[in-house]
Every structure is written in C-alpha cells, then in structure tokens.
Design a protein around this motif. Structure first.
Motif, short mmCIF file in Angstrom:
data_model
loop_
_atom_site.label_atom_id
_atom_site.label_comp_id
_atom_site.label_asym_id
_atom_site.label_seq_id
_atom_site.Cartn_x
_atom_site.Cartn_y
_atom_site.Cartn_z
N UNK A 1 0.83 -1.21 0.00
CA UNK A 1 0.00 0.00 0.00
C UNK A 1 0.86 1.26 0.00
N UNK A 2 1.96 1.26 0.74
CA UNK A 2 2.84 2.42 0.74
C UNK A 2 3.48 2.62 -0.63
N UNK A 3 3.79 1.51 -1.31
CA UNK A 3 4.33 1.61 -2.66
C UNK A 3 3.30 2.19 -3.61
N UNK A 4 2.05 1.73 -3.50
CA UNK A 4 0.99 2.27 -4.34
C UNK A 4 0.71 3.74 -4.03
N UNK A 5 0.86 4.14 -2.77
CA UNK A 5 0.68 5.54 -2.40
C UNK A 5 1.68 6.42 -3.14
N UNK A 6 2.91 5.93 -3.25
CA UNK A 6 3.92 6.68 -4.00
C UNK A 6 3.52 6.82 -5.46
N UNK A 7 2.99 5.75 -6.03
CA UNK A 7 2.59 5.79 -7.43
C UNK A 7 1.38 6.71 -7.61
N UNK A 8 0.38 6.59 -6.72
CA UNK A 8 -0.84 7.39 -6.84
C UNK A 8 -0.59 8.88 -6.61
N UNK A 9 0.42 9.20 -5.84
CA UNK A 9 0.69 10.60 -5.52
C UNK A 9 1.80 11.18 -6.39
N UNK A 10 2.01 10.60 -7.57
CA UNK A 10 3.13 11.04 -8.40
C UNK A 10 2.95 12.48 -8.87
N UNK B 1 3.94 16.69 -18.19
CA UNK B 1 5.11 15.98 -18.69
C UNK B 1 6.01 15.50 -17.55
N UNK B 2 6.24 16.36 -16.56
CA UNK B 2 7.07 15.98 -15.41
C UNK B 2 6.42 14.85 -14.63
N UNK B 3 5.11 14.92 -14.47
CA UNK B 3 4.39 13.87 -13.73
C UNK B 3 4.51 12.53 -14.44
N UNK B 4 4.48 12.55 -15.77
CA UNK B 4 4.61 11.29 -16.53
C UNK B 4 5.99 10.67 -16.31
N UNK B 5 7.04 11.49 -16.36
CA UNK B 5 8.40 10.98 -16.16
C UNK B 5 8.58 10.47 -14.73
N UNK B 6 8.05 11.21 -13.76
CA UNK B 6 8.20 10.81 -12.37
C UNK B 6 7.32 9.61 -12.04
N UNK B 7 6.17 9.50 -12.72
CA UNK B 7 5.34 8.31 -12.54
C UNK B 7 6.12 7.07 -12.96
N UNK B 8 6.84 7.19 -14.06
CA UNK B 8 7.64 6.06 -14.51
C UNK B 8 8.71 5.71 -13.48
N UNK B 9 9.38 6.73 -12.91
CA UNK B 9 10.41 6.45 -11.90
C UNK B 9 9.80 5.84 -10.64
N UNK B 10 8.71 6.43 -10.16
CA UNK B 10 8.07 5.92 -8.95
C UNK B 10 7.59 4.49 -9.16
N UNK B 11 7.05 4.20 -10.34
CA UNK B 11 6.61 2.84 -10.64
C UNK B 11 7.81 1.89 -10.64
N UNK B 12 8.90 2.31 -11.25
CA UNK B 12 10.09 1.47 -11.32
C UNK B 12 10.66 1.19 -9.92
N UNK B 13 10.56 2.17 -9.02
CA UNK B 13 11.15 2.02 -7.70
C UNK B 13 10.19 1.43 -6.67
N UNK B 14 8.94 1.19 -7.04
CA UNK B 14 7.97 0.70 -6.06
C UNK B 14 7.17 -0.53 -6.48
N UNK B 15 7.04 -0.77 -7.77
CA UNK B 15 6.16 -1.85 -8.21
C UNK B 15 6.72 -3.24 -7.94
N UNK B 16 8.02 -3.34 -7.63
CA UNK B 16 8.56 -4.67 -7.38
C UNK B 16 7.92 -5.33 -6.16
N UNK B 17 7.55 -4.52 -5.15
CA UNK B 17 6.91 -5.11 -3.98
C UNK B 17 5.51 -5.59 -4.31
N UNK B 18 4.85 -4.92 -5.26
CA UNK B 18 3.54 -5.38 -5.72
C UNK B 18 3.69 -6.67 -6.53
N UNK B 19 4.73 -6.72 -7.37
CA UNK B 19 5.02 -7.95 -8.12
C UNK B 19 5.30 -9.10 -7.15
N UNK B 20 6.09 -8.80 -6.10
CA UNK B 20 6.41 -9.83 -5.11
C UNK B 20 5.15 -10.36 -4.43
#
Length: 393
Positions: A30-39, A202-221
C-alpha cells in the motif's frame, strides 16, 4: 530531510515488527501504491522548482498556477483512487476494504504538499522547506506507531499515515499564507500559465515512470511469491528505501542548479560522484554489518533474508542514481527520459513475473535498474555534447 527519512524508515521498521512478514507485506504494498498514486505531487514540485529557479520574472504567474492546480489535482486523484479501492483490495489481498479506502484518502494531502514544497524549493527557501519535510517524517512514525500499538492491523497503519499526512499541508499553508497574487491578465502570463500546466503533465509522466520502477517490485512480489516470501522481500526493501532516501537532499538542493543555464553540467557531475560513493559505502556496510541491518528491518522474523541485504542496498544505490538522472532530464525538459524509464517499468513487470524466489526477483530488479541507469547516463553525455556543439556554433 534526514529526519524525515529516518521517520519514514522508523515507521516501516515499527510496522514490520508489529505486523510480521505476512501483514507487513500488504502495508508495504500500500505504501508503494501511495507513491505511485501521488506522483502528481512530484510533478508539481519539480515543475514549480524548475520554473521559479529558471524564470524568476514570472514567479507570480507560476506560483498562482501551481497552488491552484495542486488542490484541483489532489481532489481529482483522491476521487479516482477511492473509486479504485476495490481493485487495490483484490490486488494486494488485503484483510478488508477499509485499508484501501484510507490509502485513497492519503493521496489528497500528499499531493497538496508537493505543490507547496515546489514553491519553497524553487525560491531556495531552505528553512521553511525543512520545516515541511520535518512534518512529513516525525508525525508518521509517532501517529502511525501509536495506531499500530492500539491495533496491529493494516487499517490502523494506514489511519496513522492519513492523520500524519495532513500536518505538512497545514504548515505549508501557514508558510505560504501571504502568497496571494493578483489576477493573471496579460497574454504573457496566460501563456506562462498554460506552459506550466503542460510541463506539470510531462514531469508527472516521467516521475510516474520512476516511482513505478522504484515501487512496483513489492507489488510484483505480492503476486508471484507466497505471503511469507513476499514479506521477506518487503523487509529487504526497507534497506533499499533507506539507501534511496538517505541522499535525497542532494537531489533537492541540486535541482534548481540543474535547471539553471551554466550550472547544470557541474551539478549533475557532483551529484553522480556523491551518490555513487555513498551507494558503494552502503552496500559494503550492509554486507559487513548484515546482523545490525537485520535488527533495523524487523529482527529475527526476517533472518532468512539477512545474507541478501547487501543486494537490497545495491538496489537502493541504483535507484538514488536513477532519481538524480531523472531530475536532470526534467531540468532540461527532455522527452526521452520518461520513455527510457517507462521501458524499464515494462521490463520489470514482465521479467519480475517470472521470478520464483526473493533472490531471483531482487536480481531481476537490479539488472533492470542498471540498464536504465546506463541508458540515462548515455543520454546525459549526448545532451552535453549537443549543447557544446550548439554553443560553439
């Protein structure tokens, strides 16, 4: 920022100890998703900081647009996250719907805080910005820990996070209380306003990609490993986040310089040298002092992952360098940054789905991160050479 990150880390540590691997895996998700949702928070902050630093003559139009857009975006994102709460409940296999609802409500204050921080960062008002960051970390561990002591559940953890998330908004509103500008009436101001909104997207799109890359692994796990293994992976990620967040102040301080002509190249080089050295030290520390690191991620319940904590420290070091390179791209309004990081997200999800253990998933994430870092470094070199050729021409 150091205190903020210690507070954030301490909350994760308290949650890991009180909940145990299985339930903590859900909270970490949930904390990882919060990072993604608040990008959008990060996009607003980056846009405000860059525009104010690079074009101080337009500060009135920029600030008015940022502060207005911040509240509108926060409400819209909160509503969308609330509508998606049942999907989050199913995806993370939560105990009930309430934790997902509380997660959605957290999006509103977290997003608002980003716009406020961006104005202060762009003006290089470090003391008020420091107060804002302090109010993020300390209340989270105090209120979140108190809620968990009352009831060690997923819902209690998120209730504490929600309550703590409103304090920085109150402080930011107080610091910026006199920041009222006149109506935008000139065509130039209107164009600045439109351009600020375009850059925010545009900035939000780039940062969304970074936040997803740095947080989605726990969701995958959470989806490819059993509950215990996913909890062990989430525990290892506490080390990853500690190494990632430890030097985050460097990115905040360097970003205005990276956005200013004549300072950008030197700022990026200083940042890369500092972050690389710090990452190497953290990996060595996690390898040599793995027993001590185990204490901080949750104790003996996580001893099965102790011998791999150095690998999670390596992930944090790669992500800290990646974060600097993403912001370097935003400082120049580059488009390729978001494309390369987005490709990394896709690679992580596809390759991560094939992992069958904590080690294989961590190694997969490390390889993906390393490739993206190498591509972004090459992109920076290309931009630097092209800039020199333009200057000479």
């Amino acid at each position: 920022m150091a205190v903020m990150n210690i507070g954030t880390y301490a909350f994760q540590m308290v949650a890991a100890r009180l909940l145990g691997p299985s339930q903590y895996g859900a909270v970490a998700g949930m904390m990882a998703l919060l990072m993604v949702l608040s990008v959008v928070q990060l996009g607003l902050q980056a846009t405000a900081a860059r525009r104010i630093a690079a074009a101080p003559e337009d500060v009135a139009a920029i600030e008015q647009t940022i502060l207005t857009t911040t509240w509108r975006a926060a409400i819209v994102l909160g509503a969308l996250a609330l509508a998606a709460a049942p999907a989050v409940w199913w995806l993370l296999r939560l105990d009930g719907l309430l934790p997902a609802v509380l997660l959605a409500l957290c999006v509103v204050p977290v997003t608002v805080m980003g716009g406020q921080a961006g104005v202060l960062q762009g003006e290089r008002r470090w003391l008020p910005l420091s107060l804002l960051y302090l109010s993020v970390g300390v209340p989270r561990v105090v209120l979140g820990g108190a809620c968990l002591l009352v009831s060690a559940t997923e819902a209690s953890a998120m209730l504490g996070v929600l309550a703590a998330s409103w304090l920085p908004v109150l402080i930011g509103s107080w610091v910026l209380r006199n920041r009222v500008h006149g109506a935008i009436v000139t065509e130039h101001d209107r164009e600045v306003r439109r351009d600020v909104r375009r850059e925010t997207y545009s900035s939000s799109a780039a940062l969304l990609a970074f936040v997803a890359l740095s947080n989605l692994d726990v969701v995958v796990a959470r989806n490819v490993l059993d509950d215990h293994q996913a909890g062990l992976y989430a525990g290892g990620l506490i080390v990853t986040k500690a190494v990632l967040f430890l030097p985050q102040f460097a990115v905040v301080i360097l970003f205005p310089s990276m956005s200013t002509a004549g300072e950008s190249r030197a700022a990026v080089l200083r940042g890369l040298a500092f972050l690389t050295a710090l990452a190497a030290a953290c990996v060595a520390g996690a390898y040599l002092l793995s027993g001590l690191a185990l204490v901080f991620i949750g104790g003996n319940d996580y001893e099965d992952v102790q011998d791999r904590l150095w690998l999670f420290a390596c992930l944090g070091g790669l992500l800290s360098i990646l974060q600097l390179l993403v912001y370097a791209g935003l400082a120049k309004r580059g488009r390729w940054t978001k494309y390369l990081v987005s490709a990394g997200v896709l690679a992580l999800v596809v390759a991560g789905a094939l992992a069958g253990s904590v080690t294989s998933l961590a190694l997969t994430v490390a390889v993906v991160d390393l490739v993206v870092v190498a591509l972004l470094v090459a992109l920076q070199v290309f931009r630097g050479r092209r800039g020199m050729e333009t200057l000479v021409g």
